[in-house]
Each structure stands twice: as C-alpha cells, then as structure tokens.
Design a protein around this motif. Structure first.
Motif, PDB file in Angstrom:
ATOM      1  N   THR A 180      20.254  47.550 -21.547  1.00  0.00           N
ATOM      2  CA  THR A 180      18.916  47.031 -21.811  1.00  0.00           C
ATOM      3  C   THR A 180      17.911  48.170 -21.968  1.00  0.00           C
ATOM      4  O   THR A 180      17.055  48.133 -22.862  1.00  0.00           O
ATOM      5  CB  THR A 180      18.480  46.081 -20.669  1.00  0.00           C
ATOM      6  N   LEU A 181      18.030  49.201 -21.128  1.00  0.00           N
ATOM      7  CA  LEU A 181      17.142  50.353 -21.257  1.00  0.00           C
ATOM      8  C   LEU A 181      17.471  51.164 -22.514  1.00  0.00           C
ATOM      9  O   LEU A 181      16.572  51.717 -23.154  1.00  0.00           O
ATOM     10  CB  LEU A 181      17.235  51.237 -20.005  1.00  0.00           C
ATOM     11  N   ALA A 182      18.762  51.224 -22.878  1.00  0.00           N
ATOM     12  CA  ALA A 182      19.140  51.952 -24.094  1.00  0.00           C
ATOM     13  C   ALA A 182      18.536  51.280 -25.326  1.00  0.00           C
ATOM     14  O   ALA A 182      18.112  51.936 -26.274  1.00  0.00           O
ATOM     15  CB  ALA A 182      20.663  52.027 -24.218  1.00  0.00           C
ATOM     16  N   LYS A 183      18.479  49.927 -25.296  1.00  0.00           N
ATOM     17  CA  LYS A 183      17.828  49.179 -26.377  1.00  0.00           C
ATOM     18  C   LYS A 183      16.375  49.605 -26.496  1.00  0.00           C
ATOM     19  O   LYS A 183      15.849  49.808 -27.594  1.00  0.00           O
ATOM     20  CB  LYS A 183      17.887  47.679 -26.064  1.00  0.00           C
ATOM     21  N   ILE A 184      15.713  49.707 -25.348  1.00  0.00           N
ATOM     22  CA  ILE A 184      14.297  50.082 -25.336  1.00  0.00           C
ATOM     23  C   ILE A 184      14.123  51.525 -25.816  1.00  0.00           C
ATOM     24  O   ILE A 184      13.249  51.821 -26.640  1.00  0.00           O
ATOM     25  CB  ILE A 184      13.705  49.885 -23.922  1.00  0.00           C
ATOM     26  N   ALA A 185      15.000  52.401 -25.346  1.00  0.00           N
ATOM     27  CA  ALA A 185      14.932  53.801 -25.783  1.00  0.00           C
ATOM     28  C   ALA A 185      15.110  53.883 -27.295  1.00  0.00           C
ATOM     29  O   ALA A 185      14.406  54.639 -27.976  1.00  0.00           O
ATOM     30  CB  ALA A 185      16.016  54.618 -25.071  1.00  0.00           C
ATOM     31  N   ASN A 186      16.033  53.099 -27.814  1.00  0.00           N
ATOM     32  CA  ASN A 186      16.277  53.106 -29.257  1.00  0.00           C
ATOM     33  C   ASN A 186      15.040  52.652 -30.022  1.00  0.00           C
ATOM     34  O   ASN A 186      14.658  53.238 -31.035  1.00  0.00           O
ATOM     35  CB  ASN A 186      17.463  52.203 -29.580  1.00  0.00           C
ATOM     36  N   ARG A 187      14.419  51.600 -29.507  1.00  0.00           N
ATOM     37  CA  ARG A 187      13.217  51.081 -30.142  1.00  0.00           C
ATOM     38  C   ARG A 187      12.127  52.143 -30.218  1.00  0.00           C
ATOM     39  O   ARG A 187      11.454  52.293 -31.241  1.00  0.00           O
ATOM     40  CB  ARG A 187      12.737  49.890 -29.301  1.00  0.00           C
ATOM     41  N   MET A 188      11.984  52.889 -29.114  1.00  0.00           N
ATOM     42  CA  MET A 188      10.955  53.924 -29.093  1.00  0.00           C
ATOM     43  C   MET A 188      11.338  55.094 -29.990  1.00  0.00           C
ATOM     44  O   MET A 188      10.481  55.712 -30.618  1.00  0.00           O
ATOM     45  CB  MET A 188      10.731  54.388 -27.655  1.00  0.00           C
ATOM     46  N   ALA A 189      12.645  55.395 -30.069  1.00  0.00           N
ATOM     47  CA  ALA A 189      13.110  56.467 -30.954  1.00  0.00           C
ATOM     48  C   ALA A 189      12.758  56.137 -32.395  1.00  0.00           C
ATOM     49  O   ALA A 189      12.314  56.994 -33.154  1.00  0.00           O
ATOM     50  CB  ALA A 189      14.618  56.641 -30.808  1.00  0.00           C
ATOM     51  N   LYS A 190      12.930  54.875 -32.777  1.00  0.00           N
ATOM     52  CA  LYS A 190      12.625  54.451 -34.149  1.00  0.00           C
ATOM     53  C   LYS A 190      11.151  54.629 -34.465  1.00  0.00           C
ATOM     54  O   LYS A 190      10.779  54.917 -35.596  1.00  0.00           O
ATOM     55  CB  LYS A 190      12.997  52.974 -34.320  1.00  0.00           C
ATOM     56  N   LYS A 191      10.299  54.411 -33.447  1.00  0.00           N
ATOM     57  CA  LYS A 191       8.860  54.496 -33.707  1.00  0.00           C
ATOM     58  C   LYS A 191       8.363  55.932 -33.713  1.00  0.00           C
ATOM     59  O   LYS A 191       7.317  56.218 -34.286  1.00  0.00           O
ATOM     60  CB  LYS A 191       8.100  53.698 -32.640  1.00  0.00           C
ATOM     61  N   SER A 192       9.113  56.815 -33.076  1.00  0.00           N
ATOM     62  CA  SER A 192       8.633  58.190 -33.002  1.00  0.00           C
ATOM     63  C   SER A 192       8.598  58.789 -34.398  1.00  0.00           C
ATOM     64  O   SER A 192       9.447  58.509 -35.230  1.00  0.00           O
ATOM     65  CB  SER A 192       9.540  59.021 -32.092  1.00  0.00           C
ATOM     66  N   ALA A 193       7.599  59.614 -34.637  1.00  0.00           N
ATOM     67  CA  ALA A 193       7.398  60.146 -35.982  1.00  0.00           C
ATOM     68  C   ALA A 193       8.368  61.281 -36.288  1.00  0.00           C
ATOM     69  O   ALA A 193       8.584  61.619 -37.433  1.00  0.00           O
ATOM     70  CB  ALA A 193       5.961  60.640 -36.128  1.00  0.00           C
ATOM     71  N   SER A 194       8.956  61.853 -35.237  1.00  0.00           N
ATOM     72  CA  SER A 194       9.796  63.029 -35.453  1.00  0.00           C
ATOM     73  C   SER A 194      10.990  62.692 -36.332  1.00  0.00           C
ATOM     74  O   SER A 194      11.439  61.560 -36.412  1.00  0.00           O
ATOM     75  CB  SER A 194      10.285  63.579 -34.118  1.00  0.00           C
TER      76      SER A 194
END
Length: 432
Positions: A150-164
DNA sequence: TCTGGGGTCCTAGGACCC
DNA sequence: TCTGGGGTCCTAGGACCC
C-alpha cells in the motif's frame, strides 16, 4: 528481515505503446479509446492537462479533441499485450520475486536487497530498473519503494508526479512516510473507492494520514477486515504479501458491446458463438474445465428501459470442448432471445472451474450419445485448432456459426486502430 | 448518432443439518 | 408436536482493482 516492495508501473501505458512506434506523437495530446471507440481509457500528460478525464465517453470530448488536435487511437490489445510481456520479462531479470499485478504494473520483493546495504542501494536499483525498461522497450516507468504494498503504491504515485526525469521514489523513514501520507487524499489510497471515501469523509477522515490513525475496531465495523489491513499497511505493517505464482482464474468471461443494437437471432447467435469459442480457448490455455456456463444478453443500459436476461447451463461433466459448449450456449440463447428486443451487449461466463486433467467421465455420462466424438478425439482436435490459431493468427480457424462475412453488425467498432507492429509481420514498421 | 471489459474478495443471510 | 443452539455451505450483492 524487514520487508521491502517496489511497485513498477508503466506511465500512461497504452499511450506510451502507441508512441514507441510513432515518434511524431511526442509532445502532443494522445488518447486511447476503449472497445467500440467508447471511452478514453489512457491519456498522455498533455491530454490530461487539457481536461480529458479517465473514462469519459468520446462523444462528450469531441470539442476538446478537435480544438487541441488530439491524436485518437482505438485500443490495440495485440500490441499492448506484447509490449507488456516485454516489460515483464525485463523486470524478471532483476528478481524472480515478482508479482505481475496487471498489464502495466508489477510488484518486486526487494527485502533481500534492503538489509544491511548502503543507504542509496534501493534508489540506485530502482533507477537501474527504470532506465533498462525505457532503453529496451521505449516505455517510461515509475518506481515506488516502501515496506508495504500500500505504501509502495503511494510512493509510486508520488514518483509519477515528481518533475525529475528519473521517476523513482522511496518511502522508508517514518518522517518521510508521515509527510507523504499527509498529502495523499483518502480516495487515492489503494482499496478506498468512491463509496468508502465518501463515508470516511463524513467522519472527518480525508487524508491517508488520518486514516492511518483510526482505531482498528472502528474501521473493522465500517469496512470489514480489508479496512483493518489497509490501516496496518499504512502504518508499515505488511498484510498483503507478494503473490509470486498466481492461482488459476476462478471464472472466465467474454463479453462485448455491439456497434449497433441487434434484434435478429442469427446475429446474436453469431456473437455468442464467437464469445463461446474465445472463452473455451481461454479455459484450455489455463488448463481449466467448466462445470457451469451462463449466457447473458442486455439492452442498452443508457436507455430508460433496461433489460438484462440470463440463462445458465450445468454441464453434465466439466468440459472445455468448444463444440460441446456451443451446444449448450445455443440452448441458453434460445431461452433468453425474444424477437423485438433490441440487444446491445451479450456475453458468456464460465464458472465453477476445475483442473482439466484427468477428464473425469461420470458413470452416467451420456455425452457420447449426444456428441458422437470421444473425449480423447475432441481434445486432440481442440489442441490442433489452438496451435494453428496461435501460429497463424487469431481466427484462422473459426466456427461457421460465428459468421463468415468480414464486417458484421455485432463486431466492435475500431476506426483508428494502429498496426500490430510487433505481432504481425505484415504490420512491421517501415524505416524510410 | 456516439457511454469498455475482466477480474477479486468479503459479508450477510438463508437453507440445511445435527 | 414442541423447543434451542450452533455449525457449514451456498449465493447474491456490494465494494474494490486495473
């Protein structure tokens, strides 16, 4: 050993597949439509930016498509399925502890890598994964790394939003986790859909962080055992483990919406014949046989009067033989067909699946009287047909009742399908 | 005119049995 | 004929996922 999961998720997967073979699409808004060219099911970032929402019917966004010159594609499952396999094969080179979760996502168990390594090992590994997939397939992916799925899902979501450019994000330190959960809306937590989100908000729970603080007894009452699991996972206690070897499916469904409404029995029968043969192929491919089949036909669900008719057949002996299943499909269809009803969708469902071999022949099996073939002969026939269709292309051999004319009223519509670049020699892209 | 398809799990309630 | 409790199995419906 402390648990550690990576979720690798392809960005805008169907759109990315189209872009791999059509570089002119870079920078443009691109969408891919569902069957029948119905709804937008994949959008490029540019398409999201102009306000095209997931699942919107194409006719409602016609103005946006025209105004912004959006590139529109019918879905091309041969292409996406093949690209998915390529991505998954690459991921499997990094670890055999992999769970293919959907066509465009996989969980990797990295707990071995985590223990006692340098602080940046996990992030480096994630970068390596992302770079390799991008380089070898052309598909961009994001990687989220955390101690629970569940946390990995959230981390992935934030990775997608990051501009890097390198979209890898790990959530391991508890302070990082707290800060992340605070930013995640309750409806964006894996396992919380519209209904639960609305209910939880009425109790003032609107972020993942506040959900992680609720009482376990209370959430059990509201959401059942899954609610408890989600809360624990948000706190870093794994409840969902890596499912390395997925069990065989419990049911098999094949259904389609027609391009127009049908009231003629023969058209409906042709559709049901095609769906039944396809379903039987799926059963054989996973080594299952069905005890029960269900045929359904429905009118247009967006009209004021909606009809949904079903008929079931209990098979005397579990089977995956197309000819036998077609026999019962016909019986069922005759029960639900009525002249004058305009059908818009139909399908077949196989349930109560069992492992196909050895074929149990019941003491009172009367099948051989109805169907002159012996079970062994039919099995060989089915195998031959599956092999030919696999090697020479789908529907090289098909059943006459499915209709021999190429363009039929019940076929799905796909006006703008891209070529099958990777699975059909005739569609190979040309270098010029 | 035009609105996808294919899955999973959990729970409550009824039927049935002892 | 009346009475009680508890277990199991099945099904339908609701929620979720991609």
């Amino acid at each position: 050993m402390e648990s550690m999961f990576a979720l690798v998720d392809c960005n805008n997967f169907y759109v990315s597949c189209e872009r791999v073979f059509n570089p002119k699409l870079a920078g443009r808004p691109v969408i891919v439509l569902s069957n029948n060219d119905g709804c937008a099911v994949a959008r490029s970032e540019e398409a999201k930016a102009i306000g095209i929402k997931m699942g919107t019917p194409a006719f409602k966004i016609r103005h946006l498509i025209n105004a912004h010159r959006v590139a529109v594609f019918s879905s091309n499952y041969a292409l996406y399925g093949d690209m998915s396999q390529r991505v998954m094969r690459i991921l499997s080179r990094f670890t055999d502890q992999i769970e293919i979760y959907s066509v465009d996502e996989a969980f990797l168990d990295l707990s071995g890598l985590h223990s006692g390594q340098q602080p940046d090992t996990l992030t480096d590994y994630g970068q390596q994964i992302a770079t390799t997939v991008q380089k070898w397939t052309g598909i961009p992916v994001s990687v989220g790394i955390a101690p629970t799925k569940t946390l990995a899902k959230i981390a992935n979501r934030m990775a997608k939003k990051s501009a890097s450019k390198n979209r890898v994000l790990k959530l391991i330190d508890s302070l990082d986790i707290q800060k992340a959960l605070e930013k995640i809306k309750i409806e964006d937590v894996w396992g919380i859909g519209r209904q639960y989100a609305a209910r939880l908000k009425r109790y003032g729970i609107s972020t993942a962080l506040s959900l992680s603080h609720v009482d376990e007894w209370w959430i059990q009452k509201i959401m059942g055992i899954n609610g408890v699991r989600i809360v624990k996972e948000l706190r870093g206690m794994p409840c969902y483990l890596l499912e390395n070897q997925p069990p065989p499916r419990k049911g098999v469904t094949v259904s389609r919406t027609f391009r127009t409404e049908l009231d003629c029995f023969d058209d409906l029968k042709a559709a049901i014949t095609a769906y039944t043969s396809r379903g039987a192929e799926k059963l054989r491919a996973q080594g299952s046989a069905a005890n029960m089949m269900l045929i359904f036909a429905a009118t247009n669900r967006f009209k004021s009067h909606y009809d949904f008719h079903t008929a079931t057949a209990h098979l005397p002996v579990p089977t995956n033989d197309t000819l036998e299943l077609l026999h019962y499909a016909d019986q069922c269809l005759r029960q639900i067909y009525k002249p004058g009803i305009l059908f818009k969708k139909a399908g077949v469902i196989f349930k109560d699946l069992v492992c196909e071999s050895p074929i149990q022949t019941g003491l009172f099996d009367t099948r051989n009287r109805k169907r002159p073939q012996s079970p062994m002969r039919s099995r060989n026939l089915m195998q031959s047909i599956d092999t030919i269709n696999a090697e020479m292309g789908k529907n090289t051999i098909k059943y006459a009742a499915a209709g021999l004319v190429p363009d039929q009223k019940w076929h799905t519509l796909s006006r703008q399908r891209s070529p099958a670049y990777t699975t059909n020699w005739n569609h190979l892209p040309m270098a010029s």
